[in-house]
Scaffold this motif. Structure first.
Motif, mmCIF file in Angstrom:
data_model
loop_
_atom_site.group_PDB
_atom_site.id
_atom_site.type_symbol
_atom_site.label_atom_id
_atom_site.label_comp_id
_atom_site.label_asym_id
_atom_site.label_seq_id
_atom_site.Cartn_x
_atom_site.Cartn_y
_atom_site.Cartn_z
ATOM 1 N N GLY B 207 0.828 -1.204 0.000
ATOM 2 C CA GLY B 207 0.000 0.000 0.000
ATOM 3 C C GLY B 207 0.859 1.249 0.000
ATOM 4 N N GLY B 208 1.906 1.232 0.814
ATOM 5 C CA GLY B 208 2.829 2.369 0.867
ATOM 6 C C GLY B 208 3.528 2.557 -0.468
ATOM 7 N N ALA B 209 3.952 1.433 -1.070
ATOM 8 C CA ALA B 209 4.641 1.499 -2.355
ATOM 9 C C ALA B 209 3.714 2.090 -3.419
ATOM 10 C CB ALA B 209 5.107 0.106 -2.768
ATOM 11 N N LEU B 210 2.452 1.678 -3.358
ATOM 12 C CA LEU B 210 1.479 2.158 -4.328
ATOM 13 C C LEU B 210 1.245 3.655 -4.173
ATOM 14 C CD1 LEU B 210 -0.065 0.371 -6.326
ATOM 15 C CD2 LEU B 210 -2.066 0.840 -4.935
ATOM 16 N N LEU B 211 1.188 4.084 -2.905
ATOM 17 C CA LEU B 211 1.008 5.511 -2.647
ATOM 18 C C LEU B 211 2.215 6.280 -3.193
ATOM 19 C CD1 LEU B 211 -0.738 7.675 -1.326
ATOM 20 C CD2 LEU B 211 0.468 7.255 0.809
ATOM 21 N N ALA B 212 3.409 5.735 -2.938
ATOM 22 C CA ALA B 212 4.628 6.378 -3.424
ATOM 23 C C ALA B 212 4.614 6.449 -4.951
ATOM 24 C CB ALA B 212 5.858 5.607 -2.936
ATOM 25 N N LEU B 213 4.200 5.345 -5.563
ATOM 26 C CA LEU B 213 4.140 5.297 -7.026
ATOM 27 C C LEU B 213 3.188 6.362 -7.552
ATOM 28 C CD1 LEU B 213 5.108 3.508 -9.426
ATOM 29 C CD2 LEU B 213 2.963 2.271 -9.209
ATOM 30 N N THR B 214 2.003 6.444 -6.930
ATOM 31 C CA THR B 214 1.011 7.425 -7.362
ATOM 32 C C THR B 214 1.532 8.845 -7.183
ATOM 33 O OG1 THR B 214 -0.635 5.885 -6.546
ATOM 34 C CG2 THR B 214 -1.410 8.072 -7.111
ATOM 35 N N LEU B 215 2.100 9.114 -6.016
ATOM 36 C CA LEU B 215 2.596 10.466 -5.756
ATOM 37 C C LEU B 215 3.684 10.841 -6.748
ATOM 38 C CD1 LEU B 215 2.725 10.431 -1.851
ATOM 39 C CD2 LEU B 215 1.167 11.732 -3.297
ATOM 40 N N SER B 216 4.553 9.868 -7.043
ATOM 41 C CA SER B 216 5.641 10.123 -7.969
ATOM 42 C C SER B 216 5.100 10.375 -9.376
ATOM 43 C CB SER B 216 6.603 8.932 -7.965
ATOM 44 O OG SER B 216 7.608 9.123 -8.908
ATOM 45 N N LEU B 217 4.118 9.577 -9.779
ATOM 46 C CA LEU B 217 3.556 9.737 -11.122
ATOM 47 C C LEU B 217 2.735 11.015 -11.253
ATOM 48 C CD1 LEU B 217 2.411 6.111 -12.067
ATOM 49 C CD2 LEU B 217 4.268 7.449 -13.072
#
Lengths: 297, 285, 354
Positions: B207-217
């Motif tokens: 979940g954290g990785a996904l949030l990071a991915l979204t924020l980065s994108l």
């Protein structure tokens, strides 16, 4: 068998505790190191720059330290921008609260199945690309966009909302509304509805029960949501840049323009420091007075 | 009871609540819907509807600048997601499972990048890299430039905190006795982490990785400051176009980005549902 | 009989609070030993020190003579059954039970065989491949037992393992646990705040309060001959009457009545006389009370019906005394307001510090 070595003594217990503490520190170290290098030091540089001097060519002279940049914070233009930003952030927060509270209340009082579907419907905009969502309003509000066309089709005037404060306000409410709904929903969903029934049982009317029980119990959610909307709105850059016009400069744009256009780094740094202080103050107030119960942060 | 509850006449307050809710949902989705519809418009002019077509999508995937920006975005997102997930998970573990000197300070430090306005962080990183590069050039003669490297480093800096918060929440829910049980059953520290803690916090880590991915994108502001020539990411590129006006091409790119967001949401619900639905209904027997 | 666990002068300090203070205790091989006390008395801390989750601040802790005070838990030949079982939720029953053996790098075939035997022992073979989350409370309890016992530990530590179960199941599991312990012959150290559990299962009980071990003895010792006011009051129901020592054979109650009791304390010292309600009998005023019994006269102020027994509260000059009388033919029923005599055998009188 050597008992002398292995029997517990306070200093050995202390040594074990310290070894454990060191282990924790080592695990924390990489992120700590990273944030020191890429967050704390940059923060320090901004602080230092805010006391520096801008040369006539736009370069920053590190030396000849002064408070000129901070003095400029009291210029009427800056005060006007700050006031406009603050008012806009407060209005955005208030509108979000007014829209989100009934929604969150409605969601929290549905059956679990319906509740989950509604939650997904809120999560989708929450996770969707912010830039794209803001752009959608530019399409909608453009002079030949659907809103204006609809107005004309109904025999009205073409509506020119784009590049006004209203457009920025709509964009900000739209952008940050999910940030208000989710904490409110979490607070209301967690609430013990038996308490409301107890209030009703003790002769409170529906409205009184809400005012005396539901509302106070949902206050942590209200505060969390408000802070989550208020803070990013204060620093908003993308929304005003897309939907706002020249006369609607907000703090975020203004800071950016100091670096990318005016090339006045000391002044831009001082502005950043000022904005940061306001945020920190708002956050500290939140944690002091409305700290969500339970977990120690 | 439940049958009568279903046909109970609704109170005016209830009806008002329902109306508000559906209006808010309309507010949420109408702009997105309009955008999607217009992205299939064949006409060059956004405002004038002619006929449905995939023309603009074809153009998107032939536009070299868009494709290049997309590639940059993916590279930065991949690097920053992996790095920030590892660093953030370690930070969460340290904070939630250990007591060490300076912990309070560390905790506060981790919250700052979340609280601080994006614009301020962008300014900080811009000045830092500029100053740092100058210093590197004058001391060791190495002069790096702004580019994908600086963007990735910056994204990691704000993502660590978000990953930490998410993983920490998951760790907080986990019974610490499970780790004691592992140790009691002869597992070393590492084995206990590998076999018990990590699998159990995995939904949080993902979940954290996904949030990071979204924020980065999604990031525009910070990337805009620390990008160099030729290293634009997709949101920054689109942002530049959007500021100039509304075009059918942007509509199509936007819808592509939206679809990517939706896929990520779906994946995230997959993570969250998995442990819950398996555990909850069956635990009562 | 060699001692499985020996604690000498063990203390544990958290901050500046003594969780356990100066504990000396030896637990024999194959013994079922219970640590009993209210919450916060230090019993769980003691157990956690034996398991290795906490290191003592001071003292020696030996397992079969080997000093272990500062060994990490994974290097101790003990296993624990946790209060909430702490089953690994992401593993099946089999995987849970086999976890310890896998960590010890036991050969695969042997693991399979031993896990099968352990599940057989707790009658859960049919649930081997179930997820540990799909089990009922009682089944989880059994898996937790199997997961610990499969490692053949020298000592099994149980931290209030029945606390989460409902009454019926708890009573059934008490018997099952005791049987199991006798079959496997492993030393059990059982932490509980439930006196009934401790009394019914244990070979010996250690009663703790405020970090100190107050009394160690067989269930009978603890129940019949408490050595302190705390132990007397904590276990079972008891009447505690303030009194003064007269000589080695008698004490004077607060109301002035002289009763027979054996004590070693010096004449004139303030003490407490402890008598269990079931050791008391009620006599109507017309009945003759045998002369050898201690007798106190009072008025019945309350009567509570419990089905098999009646409880009477008798207001006497020495305080309100609770009497438990069986509900069967031959035992007279007394009414509220009636004057009556409370009588008991001097041998059933315990004198503890005031």
């Amino acid at each position: 068998m050597n008992d002398e070595v292995a029997v517990a003594r306070p200093e050995l217990e202390e040594a074990a505790r310290r070894a454990e503490s060191r282990r924790g520190f080592l695990i924390a170290l990489p992120a700590w190191f990273y944030l020191t290098l890429f967050f704390v030091i940059p923060l320090g540089i901004v602080a230092v720059y805010s006391f520096a001097t801008r040369s006539s060519t736009g370069r920053t002279i590190l030396g000849d330290w002064n408070l000129n940049a901070y003095r400029r914070l009291w210029d009427s233009l800056v005060v006007e921008i700050a006031a406009r930003t603050l008012v806009l952030a407060l209005v955005t927060t208030l509108i979000c609260l007014l829209l989100a509270y009934p929604l969150a209340y409605y969601m929290a009082t549905r059956r679990p199945m319906v509740r989950n579907i509604l939650l997904i419907l809120v999560m989708i905009p929450f996770w969707s690309n912010f830039l794209v969502r803001t752009y959608a309003w530019k399409v909608l509000l453009g002079s030949d966009g659907p809103v204006s066309q609809l107005s004309q089709a109904l025999g009205g005037e073409p509506i020119r909302l784009l590049f006004t404060n209203t457009a920025v306000l709509i964009g900000l409410v739209y952008g940050f509304l999910p940030f208000m709904v989710l904490p409110l929903y979490a607070a209301l969903e967690r609430m013990d509805w038996g308490l409301v029934e107890a209030a009703r049982d003790l002769y409170a009317g529906g409205w009184t029960a809400f005012r005396k029980v539901t509302w106070p119990l949902s206050l942590p959610g209200v505060m969390a949501g408000s802070i989550l909307v208020f803070i990013p709105t204060l620093g908003a850059y993308v929304t005003p840049a897309i939907l706002g016009g020249a006369k609607t400069t907000l703090a975020g744009d203004y800071i950016v323009s100091q670096f990318l256009a005016a090339r006045n780094q000391p002044f831009g740094s001082a502005l950043s420091m000022g904005m940061m202080l306001i945020m920190l103050a708002a956050t500290i107030v939140y944690f002091r007075w409305f700290r969500p119960s339970g977990r120690d942060l | 009871m439940s049958v009568t509850a279903g046909i109970r006449p609704k109170s005016p307050a209830e009806r008002l609540l329902a109306t508000n809710s559906w209006l808010v949902f309309a507010f949420f989705y109408a702009p997105i819907l309009v955008l999607v519809v217009f992205s299939f418009n064949a006409n060059d002019n956004v405002g004038i509807w002619t006929e449905p077509s995939l023309r603009w999508y074809r153009e998107v995937f032939q536009d070299q600048a868009v494709l290049n920006a997309l590639k940059n975005s993916l590279i930065v997102a991949a690097i920053s997601t992996v790095a920030s997930t590892i660093l953030g998970t370690m930070a969460a573990l340290a904070l939630e499972r250990f007591r060490f000197r300076g912990q309070k300070f560390y905790d506060g430090l981790l919250y700052l990048p979340i609280i601080i306005p994006e614009v301020t962080m962008a300014v900080m990183l811009l000045l830092f890299f500029a100053q740092g590069f100058q210093w590197l050039d004058s001391t060791i003669g190495w002069s790096p430039t702004f580019g994908l490297g600086t963007i990735s480093l910056s994204h990691i800096a704000f993502n660590i905190s978000f990953v930490t918060v998410v993983v920490r929440a998951r760790l907080g829910q986990m019974d610490p006795r499970l780790e004691e049980a592992a140790a009691d059953l002869y597992a070393s520290r590492w084995q206990a982490f590998r076999r018990v803690t990590l699998p159990l916090i995995m939904p949080g880590v993902l979940g954290g990785a996904l949030l990071a991915l979204t924020l980065s994108l999604d990031d525009v502001v910070i990337t805009n400051f620390v990008a160099g020539p030729g290293s634009t990411t997709l949101p920054v590129y689109v942002f530049g176009l959007v500021r100039r006006g509304v075009t059918p091409l942007i509509n199509a790119v936007s819808v592509v980005m939206l679809v990517a967001s939706m896929i990520l949401v779906a994946v995230s619900f997959g993570f969250q549902r998995d442990p819950k639905s398996r555990v909850e209904p069956s635990s009562r027997s | 009989m060699s001692d499985a666990v020996t604690l000498q002068g063990v203390s544990k300090v958290f901050g500046d609070v003594y969780a356990v203070r100066d504990l000396d205790l030896a637990i024999g091989d194959g013994e079922f030993f219970s640590l009993l006390g209210p919450s916060g008395c230090g019993k769980t801390t003691t157990l956690r020190m034996i398991a290795g989750f906490e290191f003592p601040t001071q003292g020696s802790l030996r397992l079969h003579g080997v000093e272990m005070a500062l060994q990490p838990p994974n290097q101790r030949p003990v296993n624990t059954v946790f209060q909430s079982y702490a089953l690994f939720p992401h593993m099946t029953v089999e995987e849970n039970v086999g976890f310890g053996l896998r960590m010890k790098k036991v050969a695969g075939a042997e693991i399979v065989e031993r896990v099968r035997r352990a599940l057989d022992m707790v009658q859960l073979t049919h649930r081997a491949t179930a997820s540990s989350k799909q089990l009922s409370g009682g089944q989880q309890q059994r898996v937790a037992l199997a997961r610990a016992l499969v490692n053949e530990p020298e000592v099994l530590l149980l931290d209030e393992p029945l606390g989460a179960l409902d009454l019926k199941l708890r009573q059934a599991m008490q018997t099952e646990l005791k049987d199991l312990q006798e079959r496997v012959g492993i030393t059990f150290i059982y932490v509980t705040h439930d006196q009934e559990e401790a009394l019914t299962m244990s070979d010996r009980i250690g009663v703790m309060n405020e970090g100190r071990l107050l009394q160690v003895g067989t269930p009978q010792d603890i129940y019949e001959q408490p050595t302190s006011r705390f132990v007397a009051g904590f276990i079972g129901e008891i009447n505690l009457l303030p009194a003064t020592i007269v000589d080695h054979e008698s004490v004077r109650l607060a109301g002035g009545r002289l009763v027979a009791a054996t004590t070693g304390a010096a004449a004139g010292s303030e003490v407490t006389v402890a008598v269990r309600p079931e050791r008391l009998s009620l006599f109507g005023l017309g009945e003759t009370v045998p002369a050898r019994l201690n007798a106190v006269r009072g008025r019945i102020v309350r009567r509570v019906y419990f089905g098999d027994v009646f409880y009477y509260d008798v207001d006497t000059p020495d305080g309100v005394i609770e009497v438990k009388e069986e509900n069967r033919p031959g035992v007279a029923l007394h009414e509220i307001g009636e004057e009556a005599v409370v009588a008991w055998d001097p041998a059933a009188t315990t004198v503890v510090e005031s």
